[in-house]
Design a protein around this motif. Structure first.
Motif, PDB file in Angstrom:
ATOM      1  N   GLY A  14     -46.009 -20.302  15.444  1.00 23.49           N
ATOM      2  CA  GLY A  14     -45.514 -19.536  13.344  1.00 23.49           C
ATOM      3  C   GLY A  14     -46.571 -19.059  12.921  1.00 23.49           C
ATOM      4  N   GLY A  15     -47.584 -19.075  13.099  1.00 23.39           N
ATOM      5  CA  GLY A  15     -48.975 -18.468  12.745  1.00 23.39           C
ATOM      6  C   GLY A  15     -49.035 -17.860  12.002  1.00 23.39           C
ATOM      7  N   SER A  16     -50.266 -17.593  10.680  1.00 29.32           N
ATOM      8  CA  SER A  16     -50.014 -15.369  10.335  1.00 29.32           C
ATOM      9  C   SER A  16     -51.725 -16.210   9.975  1.00 29.32           C
ATOM     10  CB  SER A  16     -48.902 -15.625   8.995  1.00 29.32           C
ATOM     11  OG  SER A  16     -48.858 -17.167   7.904  1.00 29.32           O
ATOM     12  N   LEU A  17     -51.749 -14.685  10.362  1.00 28.06           N
ATOM     13  CA  LEU A  17     -53.501 -14.155  10.237  1.00 28.06           C
ATOM     14  C   LEU A  17     -53.330 -13.202   8.803  1.00 28.06           C
ATOM     15  CD1 LEU A  17     -56.490 -15.085  10.483  1.00 28.06           C
ATOM     16  CD2 LEU A  17     -56.205 -13.628  12.835  1.00 28.06           C
ATOM     17  N   ALA A  18     -54.037 -12.977   8.191  1.00 28.08           N
ATOM     18  CA  ALA A  18     -54.811 -11.537   7.337  1.00 28.08           C
ATOM     19  C   ALA A  18     -56.489 -11.625   7.839  1.00 28.08           C
ATOM     20  CB  ALA A  18     -54.807 -12.194   6.050  1.00 28.08           C
ATOM     21  N   LEU A  19     -55.406 -10.327   8.479  1.00 30.89           N
ATOM     22  CA  LEU A  19     -57.379  -9.341   9.058  1.00 30.89           C
ATOM     23  C   LEU A  19     -57.760  -8.730   7.939  1.00 30.89           C
ATOM     24  CD1 LEU A  19     -59.561  -9.512  11.278  1.00 30.89           C
ATOM     25  CD2 LEU A  19     -57.600  -8.364  13.010  1.00 30.89           C
ATOM     26  N   LEU A  20     -59.239  -9.538   7.767  1.00 33.67           N
ATOM     27  CA  LEU A  20     -59.365  -8.207   6.159  1.00 33.67           C
ATOM     28  C   LEU A  20     -60.689  -7.693   7.076  1.00 33.67           C
ATOM     29  CD1 LEU A  20     -58.557 -10.780   3.650  1.00 33.67           C
ATOM     30  CD2 LEU A  20     -57.519  -8.349   4.585  1.00 33.67           C
ATOM     31  N   GLY A  21     -61.306  -6.567   6.385  1.00 29.62           N
ATOM     32  CA  GLY A  21     -62.333  -6.162   6.468  1.00 29.62           C
ATOM     33  C   GLY A  21     -62.549  -4.564   6.096  1.00 29.62           C
ATOM     34  N   ARG A  22     -63.688  -4.288   5.668  1.00 29.40           N
ATOM     35  CA  ARG A  22     -63.997  -2.836   5.044  1.00 29.40           C
ATOM     36  C   ARG A  22     -63.596  -2.004   5.894  1.00 29.40           C
ATOM     37  NH1 ARG A  22     -67.481  -4.223  -0.044  1.00 29.40           N
ATOM     38  NH2 ARG A  22     -69.050  -5.211   2.464  1.00 29.40           N
ATOM     39  N   ASN A  23     -63.308  -1.057   5.668  1.00 25.50           N
ATOM     40  CA  ASN A  23     -63.026   0.037   7.208  1.00 25.50           C
ATOM     41  C   ASN A  23     -64.346   0.197   8.557  1.00 25.50           C
ATOM     42  OD1 ASN A  23     -60.917   1.116   6.441  1.00 25.50           O
ATOM     43  ND2 ASN A  23     -61.831   2.629   4.926  1.00 25.50           N
ATOM     44  N   GLY A  24     -64.287   0.353   9.426  1.00 29.59           N
ATOM     45  CA  GLY A  24     -65.003   0.718  10.655  1.00 29.59           C
ATOM     46  C   GLY A  24     -66.004  -0.946  10.265  1.00 29.59           C
ATOM     47  N   MET A  25     -65.307  -2.577  10.123  1.00 30.85           N
ATOM     48  CA  MET A  25     -66.014  -3.045  10.200  1.00 30.85           C
ATOM     49  C   MET A  25     -64.917  -3.893  11.181  1.00 30.85           C
ATOM     50  SD  MET A  25     -67.808  -4.014   8.580  1.00 30.85           S
ATOM     51  CE  MET A  25     -69.038  -2.701   7.720  1.00 30.85           C
ATOM     52  N   GLY A  26     -63.939  -3.599  12.970  1.00 30.34           N
ATOM     53  CA  GLY A  26     -63.916  -4.223  13.805  1.00 30.34           C
ATOM     54  C   GLY A  26     -62.605  -4.584  13.804  1.00 30.34           C
ATOM     55  N   LYS A  27     -61.247  -4.309  12.912  1.00 32.37           N
ATOM     56  CA  LYS A  27     -60.014  -4.872  12.195  1.00 32.37           C
ATOM     57  C   LYS A  27     -59.552  -4.395  13.610  1.00 32.37           C
ATOM     58  CE  LYS A  27     -59.255  -3.571   8.514  1.00 32.37           C
ATOM     59  NZ  LYS A  27     -60.994  -2.720   8.291  1.00 32.37           N
ATOM     60  N   THR A  28     -59.293  -3.205  13.814  1.00 34.56           N
ATOM     61  CA  THR A  28     -58.882  -2.147  14.601  1.00 34.56           C
ATOM     62  C   THR A  28     -59.617  -2.575  16.347  1.00 34.56           C
ATOM     63  OG1 THR A  28     -57.607  -0.966  13.166  1.00 34.56           O
ATOM     64  CG2 THR A  28     -58.051   0.155  15.902  1.00 34.56           C
ATOM     65  N   THR A  29     -59.848  -2.633  16.587  1.00 34.00           N
ATOM     66  CA  THR A  29     -60.961  -3.116  17.106  1.00 34.00           C
ATOM     67  C   THR A  29     -60.577  -4.532  17.856  1.00 34.00           C
ATOM     68  OG1 THR A  29     -63.058  -1.766  16.956  1.00 34.00           O
ATOM     69  CG2 THR A  29     -62.720  -3.161  18.986  1.00 34.00           C
ATOM     70  N   LEU A  30     -60.775  -5.066  17.105  1.00 40.67           N
ATOM     71  CA  LEU A  30     -59.506  -6.444  17.766  1.00 40.67           C
ATOM     72  C   LEU A  30     -58.447  -6.116  18.518  1.00 40.67           C
ATOM     73  CD1 LEU A  30     -60.033  -9.693  17.999  1.00 40.67           C
ATOM     74  CD2 LEU A  30     -59.830  -9.977  15.587  1.00 40.67           C
ATOM     75  N   LEU A  31     -57.707  -5.954  17.529  1.00 44.95           N
ATOM     76  CA  LEU A  31     -56.534  -5.782  17.684  1.00 44.95           C
ATOM     77  C   LEU A  31     -55.980  -4.963  19.761  1.00 44.95           C
ATOM     78  CD1 LEU A  31     -54.093  -4.767  14.690  1.00 44.95           C
ATOM     79  CD2 LEU A  31     -55.290  -7.645  15.805  1.00 44.95           C
ATOM     80  N   THR A  32     -57.242  -3.925  19.411  1.00 43.59           N
ATOM     81  CA  THR A  32     -56.771  -3.599  20.808  1.00 43.59           C
ATOM     82  C   THR A  32     -57.720  -3.837  21.762  1.00 43.59           C
ATOM     83  OG1 THR A  32     -58.052  -2.074  19.753  1.00 43.59           O
ATOM     84  CG2 THR A  32     -56.827  -0.550  19.443  1.00 43.59           C
ATOM     85  N   SER A  33     -58.857  -5.050  21.557  1.00 45.64           N
ATOM     86  CA  SER A  33     -59.045  -5.434  22.196  1.00 45.64           C
ATOM     87  C   SER A  33     -57.915  -6.879  22.792  1.00 45.64           C
ATOM     88  CB  SER A  33     -60.297  -6.339  22.177  1.00 45.64           C
ATOM     89  OG  SER A  33     -61.548  -5.184  21.446  1.00 45.64           O
TER      90      SER A  33
END
Lengths: 244, 198
Positions: free
Chosen positions: A31-50
């Motif tokens: 039931g947790g919720s996490l906002a994953l923030l950061g400027r463009n190119g900092m690895g947010k999408t890479t974390l999800l795809t990883s």
């Protein structure tokens, strides 16, 4: 401490030999919720795809509901409970809305009726082909499709990107309902930091692939200087994609 | 959700509908589309009733009294905002009558409706901007935690006020989103607005 639903430990990953993520660790409870923030190119999408296994892992471990997913292939991670909504949406253009949903249904808790209850617009458009939908409707369908796989954790990668303010508000309320009413665990990559932080319990900020903040979302709202420091958005107040 | 989050959420939702109304008016004026009275009525119902029935009562009854007591240098801003709340009611009547007139007599009344809608939209922007840019930033350091706790409790007691009675305003917002043509909304783009995001 109770067992985490999702536990990521010292994850390093990237593309080929290039490391984009370095030593990323976090946990997400039921039931947790996490906002994953950061400027463009900092690895947010890479974390999800990883998390779903689309990058090269250099080290670290991923566990979901006590099961080690580190060496599990992508399609099995989806069946294990990682629901991914990519930026590209990836719906089937030549199938109807309903076919898009039923083609991948797993017979879990998220039935067609339940999904239509969350997205009444999709029920209205259930006979339309995927390529006849507007951008906002495609985004709704992409989220609905991920739900039909009955995820334990939903990974949303910038779902508001490129959408008009009316649709952004509508989607935010749907996501709020998934978190608060349905108790779905969600990781949300989003540029609208001020709007998403009140919805999520926790937040994490990535800077050049490393975690520079991990903690309460509330603290980032109450201390705008922190957001300013890492995102440069502290001054944005009416964060609706428009300016007053 | 805390009181200040609720206030900002309400501003965002109002801002989204105001933007859509601006685009609708521009398309009416340019003759790109015929008037869709279901949509116009839904948008005006929202931008009038959410402030009057949900947003302003919370500010007038809970938020502003605390600010007056705790933050003397914000009093001139509060005075002006309360004055605007009062004046807003005059605009509302004018706007509602102009929509009824437009629907009754057709094209001859279009311009007076567009002008009334634009006045209301401009008035709303001025009001939202004053709260967002002048009042809210001033408060973050000035109000004591105890005052915020009292305001949050009062807002929390009001359940999730921006959904209105039985989620009425949430459903109204969804209806507007469904009627406004793509790409601004989810409606059929052939009967709706031109692609206009300003």
């Amino acid at each position: 401490m109770s067992e985490a639903l999702l536990e990521v430990e010292k994850l390093s990953a990237g593309y080929g030999d290039a490391r984009v993520l370095d030593d990323v660790s976090f946990r997400l409870d039921q039931g947790g919720s996490l906002a994953l923030l950061g400027r463009n190119g900092m690895g947010k999408t890479t974390l999800l795809t990883s998390l779903i296994g689309l990058t090269r892992r250099h080290g670290g471990r991923i566990r979901l509901a006590g099961r080690d997913l580190t060496a599990v292939p992508t399609h099995r991670r989806a069946l294990a409970g990682l629901g991914w909504v990519p930026q590209e949406r990836d719906i089937f253009p030549s199938l109807t809305v309903e076919e898009n949903l039923t083609a991948i249904a797993t017979g879990g808790a998220w039935t067609l009726d339940r999904v239509y209850d969350l997205f009444p617009r999709l029920m209205e458009r259930r006979s339309n082909m995927g390529n006849q939908l507007s951008g906002g409707e495609q985004q709704m369908l992409a989220i609905a499709r991920a739900l039909m796989l009955d995820p334990k954790v939903l990974l949303l990668d910038e779902p508001m990107e490129g959408l008009a303010p009316l649709i952004v508000q509508e989607l935010f309320r749907i996501i709020q309902r998934m978190i608060e009413r349905d108790g779905l665990a969600v990781i949300l990559v989003e540029q609208h930091a001020h709007q998403i932080l009140p919805l999520t319990r926790d937040a994490m900020i990535l800077e050049r692939g490393r975690v520079v903040y991990s903690g309460d979302s509330r603290r980032l709202i109450d201390e705008p200087a922190l957001l300013d420091r890492w995102l440069g958005v502290g001054a944005v107040e009416l964060d609706d994609g428009t300016s007053a | 959700m805390k009181a200040i989050d609720i206030i900002r959420n309400e501003h965002r939702a109002l801002a989204a509908v105001l933007r859509a109304l601006e685009a609708t008016i521009a398309d009416l004026r340019d003759g790109r589309r015929p008037p869709d009275f279901r949509l116009l009525a839904a948008m005006i119902d929202y931008i009038v009733r959410v402030p009057e029935e949900v947003h302003h009562p919370k500010e007038d009854g809970v938020f502003f009294p605390h600010i007056r007591a705790a933050c003397p240098d914000a009093v001139p801003i509060i005075d002006e905002l309360e004055h605007q709340h009062h004046r807003g009611r005059e605009h509302v009547l004018q706007l509602a009558m102009s929509l009824i007139h437009f629907q009754a007599v057709g094209a001859a009344a279009q311009e007076s409706f567009c002008a009334a809608a634009e006045r209301y939209v401009a008035f709303s922007w001025t009001h939202i901007e004053m709260e967002e840019r002048q009042l809210l930033p001033l408060l973050s350091d000035r109000l004591a935690p105890a005052a915020w706790a009292e305001i949050d409790a009062a807002f929390a007691a009001n359940a999730d006020p921006w959904r209105g009675t039985a989620d009425e305003f949430e459903r109204l917002f969804s209806r507007i989103t469904a009627l406004v043509p793509a790409p601004l909304g989810l409606g059929d783009r052939r009967s709706g607005l031109a692609s206009r995001i300003t």
